[in-house]
Design a protein around this motif. Structure first.
Motif, PDB file in Angstrom:
ATOM      1  N   GLY A 256       0.826  -1.204   0.000  1.00 45.84           N
ATOM      2  CA  GLY A 256       0.000   0.000   0.000  1.00 45.84           C
ATOM      3  C   GLY A 256       0.860   1.254   0.000  1.00 45.84           C
ATOM      4  N   ARG A 257       1.906   1.235   0.800  1.00 44.48           N
ATOM      5  CA  ARG A 257       2.790   2.403   0.887  1.00 44.48           C
ATOM      6  C   ARG A 257       3.503   2.656  -0.439  1.00 44.48           C
ATOM      7  N   MET A 258       3.886   1.554  -1.092  1.00 44.35           N
ATOM      8  CA  MET A 258       4.617   1.696  -2.350  1.00 44.35           C
ATOM      9  C   MET A 258       3.760   2.381  -3.418  1.00 44.35           C
ATOM     10  N   LYS A 259       2.443   2.308  -3.226  1.00 41.11           N
ATOM     11  CA  LYS A 259       1.563   2.938  -4.216  1.00 41.11           C
ATOM     12  C   LYS A 259       1.373   4.425  -3.943  1.00 41.11           C
ATOM     13  N   ARG A 260       1.676   4.844  -2.685  1.00 40.84           N
ATOM     14  CA  ARG A 260       1.469   6.264  -2.387  1.00 40.84           C
ATOM     15  C   ARG A 260       2.553   7.096  -3.055  1.00 40.84           C
ATOM     16  N   ARG A 261       2.188   8.309  -3.438  1.00 34.47           N
ATOM     17  CA  ARG A 261       3.169   9.188  -4.063  1.00 34.47           C
ATOM     18  C   ARG A 261       3.966   9.903  -2.989  1.00 34.47           C
ATOM     19  N   GLY A 262       5.268   9.686  -2.939  1.00 36.22           N
ATOM     20  CA  GLY A 262       6.102  10.354  -1.956  1.00 36.22           C
ATOM     21  C   GLY A 262       6.617  11.681  -2.500  1.00 36.22           C
ATOM     22  N   ILE A 263       6.859  12.595  -1.555  1.00 32.23           N
ATOM     23  CA  ILE A 263       7.447  13.883  -1.948  1.00 32.23           C
ATOM     24  C   ILE A 263       8.832  13.625  -2.531  1.00 32.23           C
TER      25      ILE A 263
END
Ligand code: ADP
Ligand code: MG
Length: 701
Positions: A256-263
């Protein structure tokens, strides 16, 4: 499909069982037992072999064992008489019961366990396990363990339908005997669940239902020792299921985290040049490697969740600073959360030194004056403060950031779930860097931090003087004070650590304890010329701060402390530490304490005074490798204790054991990554939802 009664799933609520009504179900649920699976995963703690049960009438005809205290005898009988008295000489409470099994009487005796008079009643049928000794009135059994099996002689026979009788711990008002009955009924009614394990993990293991039967109703040919050691393929099945569920939860969260867009934090040759210019020394190879991993994360477009591990003194702060500078020097905000005010101030000071006087930095602490705090909050909210250092005060509602891109958590064991929640409300999804105080063995890091990548600093900065470690018997303590004397005479500073002692501990009396007041008196008499300061957990925060500051500034040269100084404090001029009653500390804790000396260029000493547990403590003399010490500590004390009792975040497994099964956990993790990549089955997802709370898994969508 069996043609008989429709079978129940393992997820069924316990109220389907005979005799489990709503009230009963609530009690069980409070003990963490809500479903059939929970009930069945709670294994017996002991298996009594019918063959080992002895008739009381034959006890005195048996050959007397050479060391009678070693031989545990099992008898089953009814309590005929129960009395409470006080011993004449030592004034101890004495509880006596007379046990009758139809072939004879045996006296059972307990000391200082007056509550037993409330637990046991005449007429109770009990299994008693204990050593036999020759008392004044013939054979007796002292301080036996026991299990209440019911009342009278009526319901005894069904206990022994098999060779082994499984015993369960009592849960509040639910006795082991009731649990036996519930387990029996549950086993008769549950149907085989879908296979939850991937083939590579299930290979060679019995299926779930067979495993549960083997462990709750062991066949006569089983080996009780293996069962009690939890060392059979059936245990392997249940442990694999627990660890795999846990690993799946972690892998899902990670996916799930890998799908979030990081700054994306911009980097450039100029920025790198600028950062390098800020540093007072060359990075170690390990620091360079860790920083590179962090830069890769910060520029990847994904959200970083990284654990920075390193031995005490390996220079984690500098790596954290570089990560923060990367963000702060490109217009973002980075914050560093420290566990105590002393440490927050120390970090702020370090940053100030690196960045110079007018740095865009802000310190935020709980007890600040109102006007000062308002100004601090304004600087954070406007984005003017780009390096924000503080304690938990940082996560209060009043704090808002203009552009928070990176959170660094120092010296904390558990990834800040609560803090992350607090930040969610502020609309940010920043990068996270978590630094652990002591090295954490890999298996435990996996279990506790699960969804975190790891960077390890496995190298100390150059020029460190090794610390000489000695273990001194209480009679040799004078040698420790001689060394302290010498170091103080050379202008250095010294720590003395006393264990925090509960006033009630004294009566326990294995080793007489010297408390911090006694130590203060000793030190004042021994070093009359030296300014001594004393810190402990009962001081008010500002007083503690003041005293610590005096030591850091060198105004006090001798610091007597409980473990409040354990984490982080950096005083290069302190060259000796004496730990009194070292046996009262965990190995990792001692290693952490040892890390407070040997920080300057001068040879340092770490002296442990202890009259017991010398075998265990020798590990510190033998190695200075924090990772090895941590592993040993984990093996000796288990995962919960390893982290201390404060909210440890260690998942509660019922069968799996993080020390013994660390290899298995690693395989489960690999399998879980693959399974998540393939996509989970419906039954795996349903199972995870059920296990969520107990295994402390994150939300599963
Ligand atoms: P820890 O990893 O225990 O938090 P610190 O970050 O407090 O360790 O660093 C310990 C000490 O080592 C500090 O005084 C720091 O200034 C120093 N230090 C850190 N990195 C280096 C380096 N590359 N070369 C020399 N000294 C360093
Ligand atoms: Mg540190």
């Amino acid at each position: 499909m069996p043609p008989t009664l429709p079978s129940l799933p393992l997820s069924a609520k316990l109220t389907v069982l005979r005799g489990v009504g709503p009230a009963f179900a609530t009690i069980l649920e409070d003990a963490g037992i809500a479903s059939m699976r929970d009930l069945l995963m709670a294994l017996p703690y002991r298996y009594v072999d019918r063959g080992s049960l002895l008739k009381i009438g034959e006890l005195d005809r048996r050959p007397v064992p050479r060391d009678p205290d070693r031989e545990i005898v099992t008898v089953l009988g009814v309590i005929k008489d129960l009395r409470q008295s006080t011993t004449r000489v030592q004034r101890m409470a004495l509880t006596e019961a007379l046990l009758d099994d139809g072939t004879g009487h045996l006296r059972l005796v307990w000391f200082n366990q007056a509550y037993l008079a409330r637990v046991l009643k005449p007429g109770d049928r009990i299994l008693a396990f204990g050593p036999l000794s020759a008392g004044r009135q013939g054979l007796e059994m002292r301080s036996p363990a026991f299990e209440v099996m019911g009342r009278g002689s009526d319901e005894a026979e069904d206990l022994w339908v098999r060779r082994y009788l499984p015993l369960y711990r009592k849960l509040g008002p639910i006795t082991g005997r009731v649990r036996q009955r519930l387990v029996g009924e549950a086993l008769a009614r549950v149907g085989a669940p879908d296979e939850l394990l991937p083939p590579e993990l299930a290979r060679g293991l019995p299926d779930t239902l067979a495993a549960l039967r083997l462990l709750h109703q062991p066949p006569d040919e089983s080996d009780a020792q293996e069962l009690e050691n939890r060392d059979t393929p059936a245990h392997g099945r249940l442990a694999s299921e627990e660890l795999f569920a846990f690993a799946l939860g972690v892998a899902l969260r990670r996916a799930g985290r890998m799908k979030r867009r990081g700054i994306i934090v911009p980097t450039s040759p100029e920025l790198r040049e600028k950062l390098r210019a800020l540093l007072p020394f060359h990075l170690t190879g390990a620091q360079r490697g860790a920083f590179k991993e962090i830069v890769d994360d910060l520029t990847s477009g994904r959200v970083m969740h990284r654990l920075l591990q390193g031995d005490v003194g390996s220079g984690k702060t500098l790596v954290a600073f570089l990560a923060m500078a990367m963000v702060a020097e490109t217009g973002g905000q980075a914050t560093l959360l420290a566990p105590t005010e002393v440490l927050a101030r120390q970090h702020a000071l370090t940053f100030q030194r690196l960045l110079g006087e007018n740095a865009p930095m802000q310190l935020l602490l709980g007890p600040m004056k109102a006007a000062e705090k308002r100004a601090a909050l304004a600087r954070i909210a406007s984005g003017e403060a780009r390096y924000v250092v503080g304690t938990h005060a940082l996560f209060q509602e009043a704090v808002s950031f203009a552009n928070l891109q990176l959170v660094v958590v120092d010296e904390q064991h558990r990834f800040g779930v609560k803090q992350r929640e607090a930040l969610k409300g502020k609309g940010a999804d920043p990068h996270w860097l978590v630094m652990s105080a002591t090295p954490i063995p890999r298996s435990l890091a996996l279990a506790v931090f699960g969804d975190l990548e790891q960077s390890v600093l496995d190298e100390l900065p150059p020029g460190r003087q090794p610390v000489t470690t000695r273990l001194l018997d209480s009679e040799d303590a004078e040698r420790a004070w001689d060394i302290v004397d010498r170091e103080l005479a050379a202008g250095h500073q010294a720590f003395v650590v006393s264990p925090a002692i509960d006033p009630q501990d004294g009566s326990e009396g294995k080793v007489p304890l010297r408390d911090i007041q006694a130590m203060e008196a000793l030190l004042t008499a021994r070093f009359p010329e030296i300014t001594l300061t004393v810190v402990h957990g009962r001081l008010k925060a500002d007083e503690l701060e003041k005293r610590m500051a005096a030591f850091v500034a060198g105004e006090a040269r001798l610091l007597l402390a409980t473990t409040v100084i354990e984490v982080g404090v950096d005083v290069a001029n302190a060259t000796v530490m004496v730990v009194d009653h070292a046996e009262r500390f965990g190995l990792s804790q001692l290693h952490q304490l040892r890390g407070r000396v040997g920080r300057g260029k001068v040879h340092s000493h770490f002296l442990m005074i202890s009259g017991s547990e010398t075998q265990r403590l020798r590990a510190l003399v033998e190695t200075s490798d924090g990772f090895r010490i941590a592993q040993k500590d984990l093996e000796l004390r288990g995962p919960g204790e390893f982290f201390g009792t404060r909210q440890s975040g260690v998942p509660q497994f019922q069968v799996a054991d993080l020390v013994r099964d660390r290899q298995l956990l690693a395989s489960c993790r690999e399998s879980a990554e693959r399974a998540v990549a393939r996509g989970l089955t419906e039954s795996q997802l349903a199972w995870l939802r059920q296990e969520q709370a107990r295994l402390k898994l994150a939300e599963i969508s």
